[in-house]
Design a protein around this motif. Sequence first.
Motif, short mmCIF file in Angstrom:
data_model
loop_
_atom_site.label_atom_id
_atom_site.label_comp_id
_atom_site.label_asym_id
_atom_site.label_seq_id
_atom_site.Cartn_x
_atom_site.Cartn_y
_atom_site.Cartn_z
N VAL A 296 0.87 -1.17 0.00
CA VAL A 296 0.00 0.00 0.00
C VAL A 296 0.90 1.22 0.00
O VAL A 296 1.75 1.38 0.87
N LEU A 297 0.73 2.08 -1.01
CA LEU A 297 1.47 3.34 -1.09
C LEU A 297 0.56 4.45 -0.58
O LEU A 297 -0.59 4.55 -1.01
N VAL A 298 1.07 5.27 0.31
CA VAL A 298 0.25 6.34 0.89
C VAL A 298 1.09 7.60 1.04
O VAL A 298 2.24 7.55 1.48
N ASP A 299 0.52 8.71 0.63
CA ASP A 299 1.20 10.00 0.75
C ASP A 299 1.14 10.48 2.19
O ASP A 299 0.18 10.17 2.92
N THR B 235 -2.73 13.44 3.50
CA THR B 235 -3.35 12.12 3.53
C THR B 235 -3.24 11.55 4.94
O THR B 235 -4.24 11.51 5.65
N ILE B 236 -2.05 11.14 5.33
CA ILE B 236 -1.85 10.68 6.71
C ILE B 236 -1.85 11.87 7.66
O ILE B 236 -2.42 11.82 8.73
N ALA B 237 -1.21 12.95 7.24
CA ALA B 237 -1.10 14.16 8.06
C ALA B 237 -2.02 15.24 7.50
O ALA B 237 -2.04 15.48 6.30
N ILE C 134 3.09 -1.32 4.29
CA ILE C 134 2.72 0.09 4.18
C ILE C 134 3.97 0.91 3.85
O ILE C 134 4.94 0.89 4.60
N VAL C 135 3.90 1.61 2.72
CA VAL C 135 5.02 2.44 2.27
C VAL C 135 4.54 3.88 2.15
O VAL C 135 3.60 4.18 1.41
N GLY C 136 5.17 4.77 2.91
CA GLY C 136 4.86 6.19 2.83
C GLY C 136 5.66 6.84 1.72
O GLY C 136 6.84 6.55 1.54
N HIS D 177 8.08 1.35 5.43
CA HIS D 177 9.12 2.08 4.70
C HIS D 177 8.62 3.50 4.45
O HIS D 177 7.41 3.74 4.43
N ILE D 178 9.56 4.40 4.21
CA ILE D 178 9.21 5.75 3.80
C ILE D 178 10.17 6.16 2.68
O ILE D 178 11.38 5.99 2.80
N LEU D 179 9.60 6.63 1.58
CA LEU D 179 10.38 7.08 0.44
C LEU D 179 10.28 8.60 0.37
O LEU D 179 9.17 9.15 0.35
N MET D 180 11.45 9.25 0.31
CA MET D 180 11.49 10.70 0.31
C MET D 180 12.29 11.21 -0.88
O MET D 180 13.11 10.48 -1.45
N ARG D 181 12.07 12.46 -1.20
CA ARG D 181 12.78 13.11 -2.30
C ARG D 181 14.24 13.34 -1.90
O ARG D 181 14.52 13.72 -0.76
N PRO D 182 15.18 13.14 -2.83
CA PRO D 182 16.57 13.50 -2.52
C PRO D 182 16.68 15.00 -2.23
O PRO D 182 15.94 15.80 -2.80
N ASP D 183 17.58 15.36 -1.36
CA ASP D 183 17.73 16.77 -0.97
C ASP D 183 18.05 17.68 -2.15
O ASP D 183 17.70 18.86 -2.12
N ASP D 184 18.69 17.15 -3.18
CA ASP D 184 19.10 18.00 -4.30
C ASP D 184 18.11 17.94 -5.48
O ASP D 184 18.41 18.41 -6.56
N ASN D 185 16.93 17.39 -5.27
CA ASN D 185 15.91 17.29 -6.32
C ASN D 185 14.90 18.41 -6.13
O ASN D 185 14.12 18.38 -5.19
N PHE D 186 14.91 19.35 -7.05
CA PHE D 186 13.99 20.49 -6.96
C PHE D 186 12.98 20.51 -8.11
O PHE D 186 12.39 21.54 -8.41
N LYS D 187 12.79 19.36 -8.75
CA LYS D 187 11.85 19.29 -9.87
C LYS D 187 10.43 19.54 -9.37
O LYS D 187 10.04 19.03 -8.32
N PRO D 188 9.65 20.30 -10.13
CA PRO D 188 8.25 20.50 -9.72
C PRO D 188 7.45 19.22 -9.94
O PRO D 188 7.82 18.36 -10.73
N ALA D 189 6.35 19.12 -9.22
CA ALA D 189 5.46 17.98 -9.39
C ALA D 189 4.84 18.06 -10.79
O ALA D 189 4.59 19.15 -11.30
#
Length: 104
Positions: A10-13, A17-19, A62-64, A89-101
């Motif tokens: 299950v992927l959840v933002d 969503t959670i917050a 459950i993967v955030g 698990h939690i997947l986060m953006r790399p610190d140097d990734n500034f691409k817009p959604a």
Amino acid sequence: MIESSPKKIVLVDLDHTIADSYWRDNLIGGPWDDYHKELIKDEPSPDILDLLKTLRKSGHIIVGLTARPGKWRSLSIKWMVDNNVEMDHILMRPDDNFKPAPPL
């Protein structure tokens, strides 16, 4: 030979969503650090947490997912611990990734 069922993921933002992070949306457009450092004040979304707990008890992984930079991992995990959010698990953006959604 007995075959086991594959694990279901299950992927959840996290934000919106959670917050319940809508209250800090007025900080979008300013420095992103100002937006992210306030995450610790977010209220959890009880219905979503109940659903995730039920899914996890039934064997789901459950993967955030979040666009938060990785430098906010510790604060994000503290928020999850403080609010009894069970996550595998939690997947986060790399610190140097500034691409817009991407646009919807």
